[in-house]
Design an enzyme around this catalytic site. Structure first.
Site, PDB file in Angstrom:
ATOM      1  N   LYS A  10     -59.048 -78.278  55.785  1.00  0.00           N
ATOM      2  CA  LYS A  10     -60.203 -77.469  55.395  1.00  0.00           C
ATOM      3  C   LYS A  10     -60.395 -77.449  53.872  1.00  0.00           C
ATOM      4  CE  LYS A  10     -59.986 -74.527  59.510  1.00  0.00           C
ATOM      5  NZ  LYS A  10     -60.058 -73.136  60.030  1.00  0.00           N
ATOM      6  N   PHE A  58     -67.511 -63.069  61.718  1.00  0.00           N
ATOM      7  CA  PHE A  58     -67.131 -63.925  60.598  1.00  0.00           C
ATOM      8  C   PHE A  58     -67.856 -65.280  60.603  1.00  0.00           C
ATOM      9  CE2 PHE A  58     -63.939 -64.434  64.007  1.00  0.00           C
ATOM     10  CZ  PHE A  58     -64.019 -65.806  64.245  1.00  0.00           C
ATOM     11  N   ARG A  86     -50.818 -77.262  67.645  1.00  0.00           N
ATOM     12  CA  ARG A  86     -51.075 -75.829  67.384  1.00  0.00           C
ATOM     13  C   ARG A  86     -49.776 -75.123  66.963  1.00  0.00           C
ATOM     14  NH1 ARG A  86     -56.449 -73.651  67.635  1.00  0.00           N
ATOM     15  NH2 ARG A  86     -55.556 -71.705  68.367  1.00  0.00           N
ATOM     16  N   THR A  92     -53.511 -68.361  63.430  1.00  0.00           N
ATOM     17  CA  THR A  92     -54.766 -68.367  62.662  1.00  0.00           C
ATOM     18  C   THR A  92     -54.608 -67.616  61.346  1.00  0.00           C
ATOM     19  OG1 THR A  92     -55.934 -68.339  64.790  1.00  0.00           O
ATOM     20  CG2 THR A  92     -57.230 -67.824  62.823  1.00  0.00           C
ATOM     21  N   ARG A 103     -49.885 -73.567  58.166  1.00  0.00           N
ATOM     22  CA  ARG A 103     -50.654 -72.415  57.662  1.00  0.00           C
ATOM     23  C   ARG A 103     -49.767 -71.455  56.860  1.00  0.00           C
ATOM     24  NH1 ARG A 103     -54.519 -71.769  62.973  1.00  0.00           N
ATOM     25  NH2 ARG A 103     -56.335 -72.890  62.151  1.00  0.00           N
ATOM     26  N   ASN A 113     -57.764 -70.985  56.054  1.00  0.00           N
ATOM     27  CA  ASN A 113     -56.442 -71.201  56.637  1.00  0.00           C
ATOM     28  C   ASN A 113     -56.030 -72.673  56.751  1.00  0.00           C
ATOM     29  OD1 ASN A 113     -58.094 -71.809  58.740  1.00  0.00           O
ATOM     30  ND2 ASN A 113     -57.344 -70.246  60.134  1.00  0.00           N
ATOM     31  N   HIS A 116     -57.603 -77.030  60.762  1.00  0.00           N
ATOM     32  CA  HIS A 116     -58.122 -76.767  62.102  1.00  0.00           C
ATOM     33  C   HIS A 116     -57.306 -77.560  63.106  1.00  0.00           C
ATOM     34  CE1 HIS A 116     -60.850 -76.644  65.564  1.00  0.00           C
ATOM     35  NE2 HIS A 116     -60.693 -77.953  65.630  1.00  0.00           N
TER      36      HIS A 116
HETATM   37  P1  ATP Z   1     -59.366 -73.344  64.184  1.00  0.00           P
HETATM   38  O1  ATP Z   1     -60.368 -73.346  65.323  1.00  0.00           O
HETATM   39  O2  ATP Z   1     -60.015 -73.508  62.831  1.00  0.00           O
HETATM   40  O3  ATP Z   1     -58.235 -74.292  64.416  1.00  0.00           O
HETATM   41  P2  ATP Z   1     -58.064 -71.074  65.335  1.00  0.00           P
HETATM   42  O4  ATP Z   1     -58.283 -71.771  66.629  1.00  0.00           O
HETATM   43  O5  ATP Z   1     -56.668 -70.699  64.968  1.00  0.00           O
HETATM   44  O6  ATP Z   1     -58.667 -71.912  64.139  1.00  0.00           O
HETATM   45  P3  ATP Z   1     -60.381 -69.469  65.929  1.00  0.00           P
HETATM   46  O7  ATP Z   1     -60.289 -68.173  66.630  1.00  0.00           O
HETATM   47  O8  ATP Z   1     -60.873 -70.666  66.665  1.00  0.00           O
HETATM   48  O9  ATP Z   1     -58.938 -69.756  65.274  1.00  0.00           O
HETATM   49  O10 ATP Z   1     -61.275 -69.241  64.638  1.00  0.00           O
HETATM   50  C1  ATP Z   1     -61.871 -70.350  63.975  1.00  0.00           C
HETATM   51  C2  ATP Z   1     -61.787 -70.128  62.491  1.00  0.00           C
HETATM   52  O11 ATP Z   1     -62.600 -69.026  62.122  1.00  0.00           O
HETATM   53  C3  ATP Z   1     -60.406 -69.755  61.948  1.00  0.00           C
HETATM   54  O12 ATP Z   1     -59.564 -70.853  61.744  1.00  0.00           O
HETATM   55  C4  ATP Z   1     -60.760 -69.082  60.656  1.00  0.00           C
HETATM   56  O13 ATP Z   1     -61.070 -70.064  59.636  1.00  0.00           O
HETATM   57  C5  ATP Z   1     -62.023 -68.330  61.027  1.00  0.00           C
HETATM   58  N1  ATP Z   1     -61.695 -66.972  61.427  1.00  0.00           N
HETATM   59  C6  ATP Z   1     -61.130 -66.574  62.590  1.00  0.00           C
HETATM   60  N2  ATP Z   1     -60.951 -65.245  62.629  1.00  0.00           N
HETATM   61  C7  ATP Z   1     -61.414 -64.777  61.445  1.00  0.00           C
HETATM   62  C8  ATP Z   1     -61.511 -63.496  60.861  1.00  0.00           C
HETATM   63  N3  ATP Z   1     -61.105 -62.402  61.515  1.00  0.00           N
HETATM   64  N4  ATP Z   1     -62.042 -63.411  59.621  1.00  0.00           N
HETATM   65  C9  ATP Z   1     -62.481 -64.501  58.968  1.00  0.00           C
HETATM   66  N5  ATP Z   1     -62.428 -65.752  59.463  1.00  0.00           N
HETATM   67  C10 ATP Z   1     -61.884 -65.893  60.676  1.00  0.00           C
HETATM   68 MG    MG Z   2     -60.147 -72.530  67.226  1.00  0.00          MG
END
Ligand code: ATP
Ligand code: MG
Length: 139
Positions: A10, A58, A86, A92, A103, A113, A116
């Site tokens: 990212k 968000f 993962r 996350t 992370r 973070n 992805h």
């Molecule tokens: P990714 O899909 O990026 O691998 P993830 O699967 O761990 O991450 P998701 O729930 O899919 O988490 O959320 C997608 C992305 O949205 C997160 O990686 C983060 O960048 C952002 N995000 C998630 N939760 C929050 C939050 N509470 N506040 C701000 N940004 C968030």
């Molecule tokens: Mg995700």
């Protein structure tokens, strides 16, 4: 269980100079690189990629962040790739990520973070196809 996943390094990790260390970690953990490119997402493309989160509070912040600078996209291959990857990237929220995860090492906040990782085999295919044509992959 599939052997491929999709990842992005990212904009925060790119800006902070961690891209090389992160790709090195993918390789050291036994992931084979099937496809790799650097690009910059427009807000429209970032919004499309994360459309599943459209109703989340968000979403606007996420789209703005993911289009704020270059990213590196990749398709990676290893046994049980989605789950194994993962585990490698960690939770996350970096505050909750296990020691040694990508992370934990490189992310700065729940929003910014570092990486992805696809959350299912089905999404790994959809996300890989979003970025890469057949010609751009090592078969
Ligand atoms: P990714 O899909 O990026 O691998 P993830 O699967 O761990 O991450 P998701 O729930 O899919 O988490 O959320 C997608 C992305 O949205 C997160 O990686 C983060 O960048 C952002 N995000 C998630 N939760 C929050 C939050 N509470 N506040 C701000 N940004 C968030
Ligand atoms: Mg995700």
């Amino acid at each position: 269980m599939s052997n491929r996943t999709f990842t992005m390094i990212k904009p925060d990790a790119m800006k902070n100079g961690h891209a090389g260390a992160i790709i090195d970690r993918f390789i050291k953990e036994g992931f084979k690189i099937v496809a790799l490119k650097m690009t910059k997402l427009s807000p429209e493309k970032a919004g499309e990629f994360y459309a599943i989160h459209k109703e989340r509070p968000f979403y606007g912040e996420l789209v703005e962040f993911m289009s704020s600078g270059p990213i590196i996209a990749a398709i990676l291959e290893k046994a049980n790739a989605v789950a194994t990857f993962r585990t490698l990237i960690g939770a996350t929220n970096p505050a909750q990520a296990a020691e040694g995860t990508i992370r934990k090492l490189y992310a700065t906040s729940v929003g910014e973070n570092a990486v992805h990782g696809s959350d299912s085999d089905e999404n790994a295919i959809i996300e890989g196809n979003f970025f890469f044509s057949g010609l751009e992959r090592v078969l």
